[in-house]
Design a protein around this motif. Structure first.
Motif, PDB file in Angstrom:
ATOM      1  N   LEU A  40      80.368   5.744  79.650  1.00  0.00           N
ATOM      2  CA  LEU A  40      81.669   6.417  79.616  1.00  0.00           C
ATOM      3  C   LEU A  40      82.558   5.734  78.594  1.00  0.00           C
ATOM      4  CD1 LEU A  40      82.420   7.047  83.409  1.00  0.00           C
ATOM      5  CD2 LEU A  40      81.349   8.569  81.744  1.00  0.00           C
ATOM      6  N   VAL A  41      83.105   6.498  77.673  1.00  0.00           N
ATOM      7  CA  VAL A  41      83.981   5.982  76.620  1.00  0.00           C
ATOM      8  C   VAL A  41      85.250   6.808  76.584  1.00  0.00           C
ATOM      9  CG1 VAL A  41      82.049   5.116  75.232  1.00  0.00           C
ATOM     10  CG2 VAL A  41      82.875   7.449  74.874  1.00  0.00           C
ATOM     11  N   ASP A  42      86.308   6.230  76.029  1.00  0.00           N
ATOM     12  CA  ASP A  42      87.535   7.005  75.851  1.00  0.00           C
ATOM     13  C   ASP A  42      87.653   7.560  74.438  1.00  0.00           C
ATOM     14  OD1 ASP A  42      88.029   4.631  74.582  1.00  0.00           O
ATOM     15  OD2 ASP A  42      89.547   3.952  76.003  1.00  0.00           O
ATOM     16  N   ASP A  43      86.681   7.218  73.593  1.00  0.00           N
ATOM     17  CA  ASP A  43      86.615   7.727  72.231  1.00  0.00           C
ATOM     18  C   ASP A  43      85.149   7.694  71.798  1.00  0.00           C
ATOM     19  OD1 ASP A  43      86.856   8.424  69.596  1.00  0.00           O
ATOM     20  OD2 ASP A  43      88.399   6.943  69.102  1.00  0.00           O
ATOM     21  N   LEU A  44      84.624   8.845  71.404  1.00  0.00           N
ATOM     22  CA  LEU A  44      83.220   8.917  71.021  1.00  0.00           C
ATOM     23  C   LEU A  44      82.904   8.113  69.769  1.00  0.00           C
ATOM     24  CD1 LEU A  44      82.380  12.666  71.768  1.00  0.00           C
ATOM     25  CD2 LEU A  44      81.646  10.641  73.046  1.00  0.00           C
ATOM     26  N   ALA A  45      83.948   7.654  69.063  1.00  0.00           N
ATOM     27  CA  ALA A  45      83.714   6.803  67.897  1.00  0.00           C
ATOM     28  C   ALA A  45      83.073   5.473  68.299  1.00  0.00           C
ATOM     29  CB  ALA A  45      85.032   6.542  67.164  1.00  0.00           C
ATOM     30  N   LEU A  46      83.218   5.085  69.576  1.00  0.00           N
ATOM     31  CA  LEU A  46      82.588   3.850  70.057  1.00  0.00           C
ATOM     32  C   LEU A  46      81.069   3.920  69.956  1.00  0.00           C
ATOM     33  CD1 LEU A  46      84.673   2.965  73.245  1.00  0.00           C
ATOM     34  CD2 LEU A  46      84.420   1.561  71.218  1.00  0.00           C
ATOM     35  N   ARG A  47      80.560   5.133  69.947  1.00  0.00           N
ATOM     36  CA  ARG A  47      79.101   5.278  69.861  1.00  0.00           C
ATOM     37  C   ARG A  47      78.561   4.721  68.551  1.00  0.00           C
ATOM     38  NH1 ARG A  47      75.973  10.877  71.480  1.00  0.00           N
ATOM     39  NH2 ARG A  47      73.834  10.044  71.367  1.00  0.00           N
ATOM     40  N   SER A  48      79.373   4.800  67.501  1.00  0.00           N
ATOM     41  CA  SER A  48      78.956   4.248  66.204  1.00  0.00           C
ATOM     42  C   SER A  48      79.486   2.837  65.989  1.00  0.00           C
ATOM     43  CB  SER A  48      79.426   5.163  65.064  1.00  0.00           C
ATOM     44  OG  SER A  48      80.842   5.315  65.086  1.00  0.00           O
ATOM     45  N   PHE A  53      74.688  -2.600  70.018  1.00  0.00           N
ATOM     46  CA  PHE A  53      74.472  -2.858  71.441  1.00  0.00           C
ATOM     47  C   PHE A  53      73.742  -1.700  72.098  1.00  0.00           C
ATOM     48  CE2 PHE A  53      76.168  -2.300  75.825  1.00  0.00           C
ATOM     49  CZ  PHE A  53      75.517  -3.363  76.416  1.00  0.00           C
ATOM     50  N   PHE A  54      74.181  -0.473  71.801  1.00  0.00           N
ATOM     51  CA  PHE A  54      73.529   0.695  72.397  1.00  0.00           C
ATOM     52  C   PHE A  54      72.092   0.839  71.910  1.00  0.00           C
ATOM     53  CE2 PHE A  54      78.073   2.374  72.525  1.00  0.00           C
ATOM     54  CZ  PHE A  54      78.244   2.028  73.850  1.00  0.00           C
ATOM     55  N   PHE A  66      75.991   9.672  76.837  1.00  0.00           N
ATOM     56  CA  PHE A  66      77.379   9.387  76.487  1.00  0.00           C
ATOM     57  C   PHE A  66      78.282  10.535  76.937  1.00  0.00           C
ATOM     58  CE2 PHE A  66      74.900   6.790  73.634  1.00  0.00           C
ATOM     59  CZ  PHE A  66      75.637   5.622  73.499  1.00  0.00           C
ATOM     60  N   LYS A  67      79.382  10.162  77.555  1.00  0.00           N
ATOM     61  CA  LYS A  67      80.381  11.151  77.966  1.00  0.00           C
ATOM     62  C   LYS A  67      81.765  10.545  77.856  1.00  0.00           C
ATOM     63  CE  LYS A  67      77.754  14.070  81.191  1.00  0.00           C
ATOM     64  NZ  LYS A  67      77.764  14.663  82.549  1.00  0.00           N
ATOM     65  N   SER A 256      81.217  -5.036  69.898  1.00  0.00           N
ATOM     66  CA  SER A 256      81.315  -4.223  68.680  1.00  0.00           C
ATOM     67  C   SER A 256      80.407  -4.735  67.570  1.00  0.00           C
ATOM     68  CB  SER A 256      82.767  -4.195  68.184  1.00  0.00           C
ATOM     69  OG  SER A 256      83.151  -5.480  67.731  1.00  0.00           O
ATOM     70  N   ASN A 257      80.028  -3.818  66.665  1.00  0.00           N
ATOM     71  CA  ASN A 257      79.198  -4.204  65.516  1.00  0.00           C
ATOM     72  C   ASN A 257      79.881  -5.267  64.671  1.00  0.00           C
ATOM     73  OD1 ASN A 257      77.593  -2.199  66.492  1.00  0.00           O
ATOM     74  ND2 ASN A 257      77.897  -0.780  64.785  1.00  0.00           N
TER      75      ASN A 257
END
Length: 441
Positions: A40-48, A53-54, A66-67, A256-257
């Motif tokens: 669960l994220v508050d911004d899908l930009a976290l996926r990149s 880590f992911f 991811f949602k 974070s990266n």
């Protein structure tokens, strides 16, 4: 038309069942590792921005979904079955979850034996803080406070308020952080929390230095900070009594990266590391949280009389018996023999009558032998094994113990020899007295 409605509803229900993810069952006997993870994220930009880590999770076989945290379709379970094995909550600013998810549902998820990784930042909402508090971590009540350290900060041109911390105060546990030592400091920027020392379930995985404190870096201190020194936990881990595991981090940037790939130099040190210890830290910690390490299981619990192989339904006092159990540890791919020298068994009735350390053959088998105490009643074989970083084992097997039957006692009991001697000496003395009394003139 009315007759077609039930058929249409049935068809839609079947389609929803086919499209929905399969239920997840944590702690399978065959593979205890959590595999299906909801992120669960508050911004899908976290996926990149947190892709390293992911990707490390995906490379080890995890299925990530991811949602957005406010997604109206959010649900952790359906028809009484949980849809996921683990939850990664990277949505610090969410004030209300979407769908049927709320704080109590997240806690219910953990209470059911599932795992949670929670990371926040200075924008942490009351909702996320509440989940952390219920998991044993109390964040600083000041919403503007972050951890500051004027001695153990990371040397950086862009960091002038010393909120970018380089910490190397790690928990000393190879089970939680792996066998390979983390040499480079961990970069941390975020909020600190405290844990109750009386709570043995929560451990500090990454601790601030004695010179750290929690305050608003943009204002002058008007009163002593509420959190200071080594009492500040930067990252904590918790293993519940049901062996569910939780990781709580006060810094989302920790994953974070940028932090995972950044070089680091700790203030006061001349050593410059090409890469921070963040990647190794978060990877190893995630392995522990999702039960790739430190998960034990006990099988083939046996007890019998010495010289026999069958398990009796009852023991007699003073019987010689044998007790054995096999213990294995999950390596992430297979069950391996667990080797230790501190596994104990109790023969218990109200209190331990026998407490023995079991020997091992180094192949997972633990065994011992002892004599049943000279007390009859209902006893239990108990193994209560708790070791730092490992899932706890709690084994109990009830067995009654009876006294000797009337025909099982020895004909002459050695302990009664003094009474035998007293009886015969009394009779002999009476006989001699009678002879002397009758025939003595």
């Amino acid at each position: 038309m009315a007759k077609q409605r039930p058929s249409l509803l049935l068809l839609l229900s079947l389609i929803s069942l086919l499209l929905s993810p399969p239920p997840a069952f944590s702690f399978s006997d065959e593979s205890p590792t959590a595999r299906r993870i909801l992120v669960l994220v508050d911004d899908l930009a976290l996926r990149s921005s947190h892709s390293i880590f992911f990707d490390s999770l995906v490379s080890r076989g995890y299925q990530l979904e991811f949602k957005l945290a406010d997604d109206p379709s959010l649900s952790l379970q359906r028809y009484g079955q949980f849809l996921y094995d683990g939850l990664v909550l990277f949505a610090p600013s969410v004030s209300r979850f979407g769908g049927s998810l709320d704080q109590s549902k997240v806690l219910e998820f953990v209470d059911a034996g599932h795992d949670l990784i929670l990371a926040v930042d200075s924008n942490a909402s009351d909702l996320v803080r509440g989940i952390a508090t219920d998991s044993g971590a109390d964040f600083d009540e000041d919403p503007e406070a972050v951890v500051i350290d004027h001695l153990s900060y990371a040397v950086s041109d862009a960091d002038g308020d010393h909120t970018l911390i380089a910490s190397d105060n790690l928990i000393k546990s190879n089970v939680i952080l792996g066998d390979k030592a983390i040499e480079a400091p961990i970069l941390f920027r975020g909020i600190g929390h405290s844990v109750n020392p009386a709570n043995t379930l929560v451990l500090k995985a990454l601790t601030a230095s004695p010179s750290a404190y929690s305050a608003n870096p943009k204002t002058k201190l008007s009163s002593p900070p509420s959190l200071t020194g080594s009492s500040i936990s930067l990252v904590s881990v918790m293993q519940a009594r049901n062996n569910a595991r939780v990781l709580i981090s006060g810094s989302l940037e920790l994953f974070s990266n940028r932090f995972l790939r950044s070089s680091v130099q700790k203030a006061g040190s001349k050593t410059i590391y090409d890469k921070s210890g963040n990647e190794q830290f978060v990877t190893e910690a995630a392995k522990w949280v999702f039960h790739e390490r430190g998960h034990l299981k006990a099988v083939n619990v046996k007890h019998n009389k010495v010289g026999e192989t069958t398990e009796p339904g009852i023991y007699r006092i003073n019987d010689d018996l044998e007790y054995s159990v096999e213990i294995y540890e999950w390596s992430g791919k297979s069950w391996e023999p667990y080797v230790a020298d501190d596994v104990q068994v109790q023969f218990f009735m109200m209190s331990p009558y026998v407490l023995k350390t079991m020997s091992t053959n180094k192949k997972g088998l633990y065994s011992t032998s002892f004599k049943v105490p000279d007390v009859y009643g209902v006893f239990q074989f108990k193994v209560e094994y708790e070791r730092l970083g490992y899932t706890s084992l709690s084994l109990a097997k009830q067995i009654p113990v009876r006294p000797f039957r009337h025909n099982e006692y020895e004909r002459f009991i050695p302990a009664a020899f003094p009474y035998y001697a007293a009886s015969f000496s009394t009779m002999g003395a009476f006989f001699i007295f009678s002879i002397v009394y009758l025939y003595h003139k």
